[in-house]
Enzyme design. Structure first.
Site, PDB file in Angstrom:
ATOM      1  CE  LYS A  32      -9.891  -2.480   2.791  1.00 10.68           C
ATOM      2  NZ  LYS A  32      -9.130  -1.462   3.531  1.00 10.68           N
TER       3      LYS A  32
HETATM    4  O1  OMP Z   1      -8.302  -3.928   5.416  1.00  8.71           O
HETATM    5  C1  OMP Z   1      -8.626  -3.109   6.290  1.00  8.71           C
HETATM    6  O2  OMP Z   1      -7.837  -2.710   7.120  1.00  8.71           O
HETATM    7  C2  OMP Z   1     -10.048  -2.744   6.381  1.00  8.71           C
HETATM    8  C3  OMP Z   1     -10.950  -3.731   6.019  1.00  8.71           C
HETATM    9  C4  OMP Z   1     -12.297  -3.575   6.339  1.00  8.71           C
HETATM   10  O3  OMP Z   1     -13.102  -4.471   6.157  1.00  8.71           O
HETATM   11  N1  OMP Z   1     -12.704  -2.407   6.903  1.00  8.71           N
HETATM   12  C5  OMP Z   1     -11.833  -1.388   7.184  1.00  8.71           C
HETATM   13  O4  OMP Z   1     -12.276  -0.375   7.748  1.00  8.71           O
HETATM   14  N2  OMP Z   1     -10.500  -1.521   6.866  1.00  8.71           N
HETATM   15  C6  OMP Z   1      -9.564  -0.392   7.080  1.00  8.71           C
HETATM   16  O5  OMP Z   1      -9.389  -0.217   8.471  1.00  8.71           O
HETATM   17  C7  OMP Z   1      -9.346   1.167   8.808  1.00  8.71           C
HETATM   18  C8  OMP Z   1     -10.516   1.486   9.700  1.00  8.71           C
HETATM   19  O6  OMP Z   1     -10.386   2.770  10.211  1.00  8.71           O
HETATM   20  P1  OMP Z   1     -11.205   3.260  11.501  1.00  8.71           P
HETATM   21  O7  OMP Z   1     -12.639   3.053  11.191  1.00  8.71           O
HETATM   22  O8  OMP Z   1     -10.814   4.700  11.599  1.00  8.71           O
HETATM   23  O9  OMP Z   1     -10.726   2.432  12.673  1.00  8.71           O
HETATM   24  C9  OMP Z   1      -9.365   1.925   7.494  1.00  8.71           C
HETATM   25  O10 OMP Z   1      -8.023   2.150   7.096  1.00  8.71           O
HETATM   26  C10 OMP Z   1     -10.024   0.971   6.540  1.00  8.71           C
HETATM   27  O11 OMP Z   1      -9.577   1.153   5.205  1.00  8.71           O
END
Ligand code: OMP
Length: 281
Positions: A90
């Site tokens: 990001k």
């Molecule tokens: O860009 C991302 O991957 C991201 C964007 C977003 O809107 N929301 C989001 O959760 N993420 C990332 O996606 C992952 C979600 O993790 P879990 O919730 O464990 O599946 C994390 O690494 C967050 O930083």
């Protein structure tokens, strides 16, 4: 082959549109060696069910230099497995700093083929990322509508959605306008993709329509409440064009049990396919 080609090819060949997030949490492990070994085990075991992998940089940066070495190994192992790496960083800053970020994360020792970027400083600041990615056959994924409950403070909420819709429009009309080839898998997708949370199933068709040439990354599957069966609006006919992403829901499906990680990845893959009416070969 570009990032879009490789993931679309994996989707077609392996019948998966799952992105496996590799976000190792220090508190889950005895020490960095344990973290490294488990993360590499999860990567290798879930690879057959993954269209790509997405390490979140924060978890590696939290370990300092040792974490960056682990990240380098994770990226190298993914490449050996033929899995494209989408780094979740990001990043976003004024142009000259953006170029340094782009060089570090898209061309450096721990580089991924793709990187998530933040458009808050303005679209001109994304140009170094886009140009660097394009020169490598890579991709950037621009935050459009994030998965978190508080996104509405700045991105728009309810029916307004003004900022997110404007970012989507700019992604489609200004950044993702390169010439695309025809006829081969993935050639319909530009090097500029977009992030839209899997937690907003009702909005996915809107963003799909606004950005027809963008691969959509849909994080929030599993731990944040996103359901595989509700994501069909993000996909183009044939079940291509989007990647649904789960991190904790795969890596820590049941503690550190890698067999459970494999079962979770397979279930996410199968649930996505069932909702889309496509079968894994
Ligand atoms: O860009 C991302 O991957 C991201 C964007 C977003 O809107 N929301 C989001 O959760 N993420 C990332 O996606 C992952 C979600 O993790 P879990 O919730 O464990 O599946 C994390 O690494 C967050 O930083």
């Amino acid at each position: 082959m570009t990032f879009a080609h490789v993931v679309t090819d994996r989707t077609r060949r392996l019948g998966t549109r799952l992105c496996v997030g590799l976000d190792p949490r220090t508190e889950a492990y005895r020490d960095p060696d344990h973290l490294r070994a488990h993360t590499l085990d999860v990567l290798e075991a879930t690879a057959p069910y993954a269209a790509c992998v997405k390490p979140q940089l924060a978890f590696y940066e939290a370990l300092g230099l040792e974490g960056l070495h682990i990240l380098e190994e994770v990226c190298a192992a993914a490449r050996t497995l033929g899995l494209p790496v989408l780094l979740d960083g990001k990043r976003g800053d004024i142009g000259s700093t953006a170029l340094a970020y782009a060089q570090g994360w898209l061309t450096g020792r721990h580089a991924g083929a793709a990187l998530t970027v933040n458009p808050f400083l303005g679209f001109e600041t994304l140009t170094p990322f886009v140009e660097t990615a394009r020169a490598q056959g890579g991709a950037v994924f621009v935050l459009v509508k994030t998965s978190n409950p508080g996104q509405g403070d700045l991105q728009g909420s309810g029916v307004s959605e003004r900022v997110a819709v404007e970012v989507a429009r700019l992604c489609a009309e200004e950044l993702g306008t390169e010439e695309l080839g025809a006829g081969k898998p993935g050639t319909g997708y530009a090097s500029v993709g977009a992030v839209v949370g899997a937690t907003h199933p009702q909005d996915l068709a809107l963003y799909r329509a606004l950005m027809p040439r963008a691969l959509l990354l849909l994080p929030g599957l599993g731990a944040q409440g996103g359901a595989a069966g509700a994501l069909t609006g993000a996909f183009a006919p044939g079940g291509v064009g989007a990647l649904a992403s789960a991190s904790r829901g795969v890596q820590y499906a049941s503690g550190l049990d890698v067999t459970a990680s494999v079962a979770a990845a397979r279930t996410f893959r199968d649930d996505l396919n069932a909702a889309l009416g496509v079968a894994a070969p």
